[in-house]
Design a protein around this motif. Structure first.
Motif, PDB file in Angstrom:
ATOM      1  N   MET A 183      -6.359  -1.820   0.914  1.00 17.15           N
ATOM      2  CA  MET A 183      -5.680  -0.517   0.953  1.00 17.15           C
ATOM      3  C   MET A 183      -4.799  -0.393   2.183  1.00 17.15           C
ATOM      4  SD  MET A 183      -8.462   2.196  -0.603  1.00 17.15           S
ATOM      5  CE  MET A 183      -9.893   1.646   0.296  1.00 17.15           C
ATOM      6  N   LYS A 184      -5.263  -0.908   3.328  1.00 20.19           N
ATOM      7  CA  LYS A 184      -4.431  -0.881   4.542  1.00 20.19           C
ATOM      8  C   LYS A 184      -3.172  -1.709   4.354  1.00 20.19           C
ATOM      9  CE  LYS A 184      -7.947  -0.032   8.079  1.00 20.19           C
ATOM     10  NZ  LYS A 184      -8.682  -0.618   9.225  1.00 20.19           N
ATOM     11  N   SER A 185      -3.298  -2.866   3.718  1.00 22.88           N
ATOM     12  CA  SER A 185      -2.131  -3.729   3.463  1.00 22.88           C
ATOM     13  C   SER A 185      -1.132  -3.028   2.535  1.00 22.88           C
ATOM     14  CB  SER A 185      -2.534  -5.044   2.814  1.00 22.88           C
ATOM     15  OG  SER A 185      -3.317  -5.795   3.679  1.00 22.88           O
ATOM     16  N   GLU A 186      -1.663  -2.424   1.497  1.00 19.88           N
ATOM     17  CA  GLU A 186      -0.786  -1.704   0.560  1.00 19.88           C
ATOM     18  C   GLU A 186      -0.112  -0.523   1.241  1.00 19.88           C
ATOM     19  OE1 GLU A 186      -3.461  -0.725  -2.619  1.00 19.88           O
ATOM     20  OE2 GLU A 186      -3.421  -2.760  -3.436  1.00 19.88           O
ATOM     21  N   GLU A 187      -0.852   0.175   2.085  1.00 25.10           N
ATOM     22  CA  GLU A 187      -0.285   1.315   2.814  1.00 25.10           C
ATOM     23  C   GLU A 187       0.814   0.841   3.764  1.00 25.10           C
ATOM     24  OE1 GLU A 187      -1.815   4.370   6.190  1.00 25.10           O
ATOM     25  OE2 GLU A 187      -3.109   4.190   4.426  1.00 25.10           O
ATOM     26  N   ALA A 188       0.596  -0.286   4.418  1.00 27.48           N
ATOM     27  CA  ALA A 188       1.602  -0.840   5.325  1.00 27.48           C
ATOM     28  C   ALA A 188       2.870  -1.189   4.535  1.00 27.48           C
ATOM     29  CB  ALA A 188       1.070  -2.050   6.058  1.00 27.48           C
ATOM     30  N   GLY A 189       2.684  -1.706   3.319  1.00 28.41           N
ATOM     31  CA  GLY A 189       3.837  -2.030   2.472  1.00 28.41           C
ATOM     32  C   GLY A 189       4.605  -0.784   2.051  1.00 28.41           C
ATOM     33  N   TRP A 190       3.888   0.294   1.802  1.00 28.06           N
ATOM     34  CA  TRP A 190       4.542   1.550   1.412  1.00 28.06           C
ATOM     35  C   TRP A 190       5.352   2.130   2.562  1.00 28.06           C
ATOM     36  CZ3 TRP A 190      -0.731   3.792  -0.409  1.00 28.06           C
ATOM     37  CH2 TRP A 190      -1.087   3.214  -1.629  1.00 28.06           C
ATOM     38  N   MET A 191       4.884   1.897   3.786  1.00 27.59           N
ATOM     39  CA  MET A 191       5.538   2.478   4.948  1.00 27.59           C
ATOM     40  C   MET A 191       6.863   1.795   5.265  1.00 27.59           C
ATOM     41  SD  MET A 191       3.485   4.843   5.723  1.00 27.59           S
ATOM     42  CE  MET A 191       2.784   5.473   7.194  1.00 27.59           C
ATOM     43  N   GLN A 192       7.056   0.568   4.744  1.00 33.66           N
ATOM     44  CA  GLN A 192       8.271  -0.182   5.088  1.00 33.66           C
ATOM     45  C   GLN A 192       9.429   0.220   4.214  1.00 33.66           C
ATOM     46  OE1 GLN A 192       7.212  -4.311   4.949  1.00 33.66           O
ATOM     47  NE2 GLN A 192       5.933  -4.140   6.758  1.00 33.66           N
TER      48      GLN A 192
END
Length: 192
Positions: A183-192
């Motif tokens: 979930m943290k990885s996916e959230e980081a991807g959304w932030m970019q």
């Protein structure tokens, strides 16, 4: 406007502050109950700090049936380390009040000091055992355990075979840790 400087209060929360605003709906009796609970939690924190220092310095307390005295004296007698952080990941770690491990006997001992009045359960201690096994690469079936809870001037002891419980907690911890990381990885991807 130049606001007053209150830097000494940064990071603190007032009893009657905005972040825990539910007090605005309390009646006097409920407020007294909540405030006493807050004081008890603070006292518990202070007692844990005192126990840690006494155990580290190997200062025994008078032998009696008071919770703190029994916890401190037993931890010293069993040559335990106080306030040990057990770490699996940044998402999964905890601090055992007192812990020891005999590598020759493969024997893990975990003690917990409880200062509240509500009856404690061993679940927290099983989690410490799971963290220990994950951090130090032991299988729960390869070690023996004894868990003790010190509360209300009594000692509760669990020296049963908790292999299945500890293994289940380890599995859940690893699984949920992976979920958090995903979930943290996916959230980081959304932030970019």
């Amino acid at each position: 406007m130049k606001f007053n400087n209150h830097r000494s209060l940064e990071g603190l929360h007032a009893t009657l502050g905005a972040s825990k605003y539910s007090w605005i709906r309390y009646d006097d009796d409920h407020f007294v109950e909540v405030y006493k609970s807050m004081l008890a939690a603070q006292r518990g924190t202070e007692l844990h700090a005192l126990a840690e220092q006494l155990i580290r310095m190997k200062i025994r307390l008078p032998r009696n049936h008071q919770t703190l005295n029994m916890h401190v004296n037993d931890a010293i007698g069993f040559k335990m380390d106080p306030e040990v952080i057990l770490f699996y990941s940044p998402n999964a770690f905890g601090t055992a009040d007192a812990i020891s491990f005999d590598e020759h006997k493969k024997f893990l001992r975990v003690h917990d000091l409880k200062t509240g009045v509500h009856p404690a359960k061993f679940d927290q201690l099983y989690i410490y055992a799971a963290l220990f096994c994950l951090e130090y690469d032991y299988k729960p079936g390869d070690i023996k355990t004894e868990f003790r809870i010190y509360q209300n001037d009594e000692i509760m002891i669990d020296d049963n075979d908790n292999t299945d419980i500890i293994a289940h907690i380890m599995d859940r911890m690893v699984h949920f840790d992976q979920m958090i990381n995903t979930m943290k990885s996916e959230e980081a991807g959304w932030m970019q």
